[in-house]
Design a protein around this motif. Structure first.
Motif, PDB file in Angstrom:
ATOM      1  N   ALA A  44       0.805  -1.241  -0.214  1.00 45.93           N
ATOM      2  CA  ALA A  44       0.053  -0.022  -0.042  1.00 45.93           C
ATOM      3  C   ALA A  44       0.863   1.336   0.211  1.00 45.93           C
ATOM      4  N   GLY A  48       1.260   3.930  -3.251  1.00 47.79           N
ATOM      5  CA  GLY A  48       0.969   5.198  -3.136  1.00 47.79           C
ATOM      6  C   GLY A  48       2.222   6.141  -3.392  1.00 47.79           C
ATOM      7  N   GLY A 109      -3.567   0.132   5.921  1.00 41.70           N
ATOM      8  CA  GLY A 109      -3.099   0.245   4.368  1.00 41.70           C
ATOM      9  C   GLY A 109      -3.601   1.573   3.833  1.00 41.70           C
ATOM     10  N   ALA A 113      -0.808   4.209   2.583  1.00 40.48           N
ATOM     11  CA  ALA A 113      -1.070   4.531   1.223  1.00 40.48           C
ATOM     12  C   ALA A 113      -1.045   6.082   1.037  1.00 40.48           C
TER      13      ALA A 113
END
Length: 139
Positions: A44, A48, A109, A113
């Motif tokens: 994640a 990101g 997550g 992210a």
């Protein structure tokens, strides 16, 4: 055609990385799935970071985005692994552990992210130095 090949090669790499971590951090069906949690949280963050940074550069080819995003990270992280772990924990009578794992996976997550997006954006929009002051002597 290049994007398909990049996704296929990336998929092999991501799956290999996932297996390596799963083997390094094994767990029984009734235990907290640390390896899956680490894999999905790292994935994640990295996705990101890439979306906020590298993906924003017009010079980044689409096949690179597909190979790393869908290929490597798509095979490295999986929602199905999270849900399988939740089902196994619940089936083993560890409903509280299943709920904790699902909450940490989802909230962690999202937070990672967002952190990756922010850091990637900061790095991508940082001005590049116009001169090298040490004339390459640190290499």
């Amino acid at each position: 055609m290049r994007s398909y090949l990049a996704v296929a090669i990336g998929g092999l790499l991501g799956t290999g990385l996932r297996l390596t971590i799963d083997l390094a951090l094994p767990h029984a069906d009734h235990e907290f799935p640390v390896s899956t949690l680490i894999i999905n949280l790292v994935g994640a963050f990295v996705l990101g970071w890439l979306v906020g940074g590298l993906w924003t550069r017009p010079s980044t080819p689409n096949w690179v985005k597909a190979g790393i995003g869908s290929g490597v990270l798509g095979s490295f992280t999986t929602m199905s692994a999270v849900l399988a772990a939740v089902a196994l924990l619940s089936g083993a009578g560890e409903a509280w552990l299943a709920a904790l794992y699902l909450a940490v996976s989802a909230i962690g997550g999202l937070l990672l992210a967002a952190a990756g997006l922010r850091i990637g954006s900061l790095i991508a929009h940082r001005p590049m130095p116009s001169t090298v002051t040490d004339a390459g002597q640190t290499l």
